[in-house]
Each structure stands twice: as C-alpha cells, then as structure tokens.
Design an enzyme around this catalytic site. Structure first.
Site, PDB file in Angstrom:
ATOM      1  N   LYS A  52      94.794 -19.895  19.811  1.00 45.51           N
ATOM      2  CA  LYS A  52      96.169 -20.165  19.367  1.00 45.51           C
ATOM      3  C   LYS A  52      96.243 -20.178  17.843  1.00 45.51           C
ATOM      4  O   LYS A  52      97.141 -19.588  17.250  1.00 45.51           O
ATOM      5  CB  LYS A  52      96.661 -21.500  19.948  1.00 45.51           C
ATOM      6  CG  LYS A  52      96.915 -21.440  21.460  1.00 45.51           C
ATOM      7  CD  LYS A  52      97.176 -22.807  22.083  1.00 45.51           C
ATOM      8  CE  LYS A  52      97.278 -22.701  23.598  1.00 45.51           C
ATOM      9  NZ  LYS A  52      97.489 -23.987  24.280  1.00 45.51           N
ATOM     10  N   GLN A  96      96.793 -30.242  23.324  1.00 41.64           N
ATOM     11  CA  GLN A  96      96.069 -29.463  24.331  1.00 41.64           C
ATOM     12  C   GLN A  96      95.673 -30.352  25.511  1.00 41.64           C
ATOM     13  O   GLN A  96      95.149 -31.454  25.331  1.00 41.64           O
ATOM     14  CB  GLN A  96      94.826 -28.812  23.692  1.00 41.64           C
ATOM     15  CG  GLN A  96      94.093 -27.825  24.586  1.00 41.64           C
ATOM     16  CD  GLN A  96      94.909 -26.572  24.926  1.00 41.64           C
ATOM     17  OE1 GLN A  96      95.817 -26.185  24.197  1.00 41.64           O
ATOM     18  NE2 GLN A  96      94.590 -25.944  26.034  1.00 41.64           N
ATOM     19  N   ASP A 119     105.521 -26.228  23.705  1.00 46.03           N
ATOM     20  CA  ASP A 119     104.904 -26.020  25.023  1.00 46.03           C
ATOM     21  C   ASP A 119     105.950 -26.137  26.138  1.00 46.03           C
ATOM     22  O   ASP A 119     105.684 -25.752  27.282  1.00 46.03           O
ATOM     23  CB  ASP A 119     103.832 -27.102  25.283  1.00 46.03           C
ATOM     24  CG  ASP A 119     102.417 -26.576  25.116  1.00 46.03           C
ATOM     25  OD1 ASP A 119     102.201 -25.362  25.291  1.00 46.03           O
ATOM     26  OD2 ASP A 119     101.527 -27.400  24.822  1.00 46.03           O
TER      27      ASP A 119
END
Ligand code: GUN
Length: 294
Positions: A52, A96, A119
């Site tokens: 990412k 994460q 997200d």
C-alpha cells in the site's frame, strides 16, 4: 472466454490517479496523504501494508506508516488514531487488520473519523453505502464493481449469486449488486456456509462472486454455461516446481470453470490488485473532499 485482468486494470487506475495528482500539483492543491497503522509483525500484514505504501509513492501520494508493537495497549492505539483524526495533513487512515486479540477491532474502527475512513469499515460508511449515499466503499467490493464496469459486464436483471457473507466482501457486495444503478440492478442471492443446495443456486447465477475462503471450492458442475465468475479467494499451496516453493490459487477451480464461463478473474492478477487501486482512489476522493465536503 474473457479473462478479466485485474492487474492491467489496476495499473490503468493507478495511472489515472497519478495523472490527477500531477494536475493537483499544478493547481497548487493538497497532495493526497494516506496514513497506515500496523500493529505487530504479522508477515502477511507487513506485505500488504508495504504494498500500500509503495503504491502511494507510485501515484505521487504522501504516506505515513505508523508501526506499533504487538503489545501496544488498546488505549495507546486509540490515542494514535485520534491524533491522525485531528491531523489536517492526513486525508486517509487505515488500521491494518487483524489486530492482536487484546484489542477490540470494533472500538478501533469506531474511533476512525468517517471522513478519513478510506477502508470504508466504519458504521458511518457502511450505512451510507447501504443507503446509496456518497461513501467510501471497502476496497474489495469497490474493486469488483470497477472490474465489472470496465469490462462492460451486463448486470441489469441478472441473477448475481454471492458466496460468503463477510462484512468486508460478501455482505457489501450483495448490497452493491442490488442497487438501482450500473453495475447493479441484479436479483441477488447471498449464500454462505449454512446454505442448503448451494450448487443448485450457484448453477442459476449469471454472475457468481466467490468469497468463501476455501481453496478451489467452486467447481465446473456448480457453474452455469456463460456465467461471469469473480474469484475473491487467495491461498498459498505448496508447489515444488516453483522457485518460491508455492503457488497461489483462488476459491474457484480455475481451469475447469474458465472452460464454462464467459468471463472470469484469475488468481493471482484478478481481484487482488484491484484492492490497492480502490484504496488509492478512496484516498484521492478524501483529499478532494468528494465524499464528505471539506
Ligand atoms: N486486512 C486484510 N484486508 C484488509 C483491508 O482491506 N484493510 C485493512 N485495514 N486491513 C485488512
């Protein structure tokens, strides 16, 4: 059979994002900035977060990686999230997953400011997506929608069967495919591990989206001739013929299903690469105030 190439499509999306960043620079606007929090040293999570951050560089974004010890307390993590929430330099924040067991994913997710939740995991964004309001849509479902769009897959009036009901993939996917726009307007059946006569249902799918997390679960006898098949699974299996000692397979038995499908995503190179492109796209939307006005 049409191979739906997620790798190529994700590169195209990244080029489009990079072009927009170049324009923003010329306009003197805000360069998108993504922050990622990584707790502990889980190998897969390190790889994902690394990819990412690298993709941010590729498209000209700024990025910040905050690494915290596995032993970090929930309070400490919540404080870091709050600092980033308040930092006007940072447009998007991801934490994460998975998190260590002593930390509540719910508490941490709920702490992320919806305006920075690229997200699309917070209740605010899930709710907005469900209502059809502007929202950050989670990376995997968003990536699948984008693939269907860019490959002109007809969806209106079709039967879409989703296998798997996770909060991150199956559930939002079923909502997106039923909404009154393109891609969408499907009759949707959401199936899962308790579904009876699964093959009878999947055999009637014009579009089959598989996110069950079981290697090569979907076989040719479960698929209708001419269906579009989207494989979300990714699994490592030992393969001594490979230098790495393993190869990647999906939730779909690719060769036999590909012979029957009109279009299919491969693993690797299908849905996977699209997820990072989606995250970058959401971060661009955040920086430009396109979902929540600035
Ligand atoms: N872990 C696995 N997939 C994801 C994702 O899309 N976002 C975050 N934050 N963690 C993950």
């Amino acid at each position: 059979m049409l191979l739906i190439d997620g790798k190529k499509t994700s590169e195209e999306i990244k080029s489009e994002i990079a072009a927009r960043v170049a324009e923003i620079k010329v306009e003197g606007g805000k360069i998108p900035h993504l922050a990622a929090i990584l707790v502990g040293s889980d190998g897969a999570s390190q790889t994902y977060v690394g990819a990412k951050v690298k993709s941010c560089e590729q498209v000209g974004f700024q990025s910040t990686l905050v690494r915290l010890e596995e032993s970090v307390s929930e309070d400490e993590l919540l404080k870091v999230v709050e600092e980033i929430n308040k930092n006007p330099e940072i447009d998007g924040l991801i934490v994460q997953l998975p998190l260590p067991k002593h930390i509540s994913v719910e508490k941490v997710t709920n702490k992320i400011k919806p305006e920075k939740d690229v997200d699309g995991f917070t209740p605010a964004n899930v709710g907005r997506m469900t209502l059809g309001w502007p929202a950050y849509v989670a990376a995997t479902p968003y990536g699948i929608v984008e693939l269907l769009k860019r490959y002109n897959v007809e969806t209106s009036g079709k039967h879409c069967v989703v296998i798997g009901r996770s909060h991150i993939v199956g559930s939002p996917m079923s909502i997106l495919m039923a909404r009154n726009e393109y891609p969408g307007n499907c009759t949707v059946t959401l199936t899962h591990s308790r579904t009876q006569n699964l093959a009878e249902i999947t055999k009637t799918a014009d579009i089959l989206i598989v996110a069950i997390g079981k290697p090569e679960f979907v076989t040719a006898d479960m698929v209708k001739e001419g269906a579009t098949v989207i494989d979300v699974g990714i699994h490592r299996v030992e393969d001594s013929s490979k230098k790495s000692g393993f190869r990647l397979i999906g939730d779909v038995k690719f060769d036999e299903v590909a012979a029957k499908a009109s279009a299919i995503t491969p693993v690797p190179g299908g849905v996977g690469p699209m997820t990072i492109a989606s995250l970058l796209y959401n971060t661009l939307l955040a920086a430009e105030g396109k979902v929540y006005a600035k």
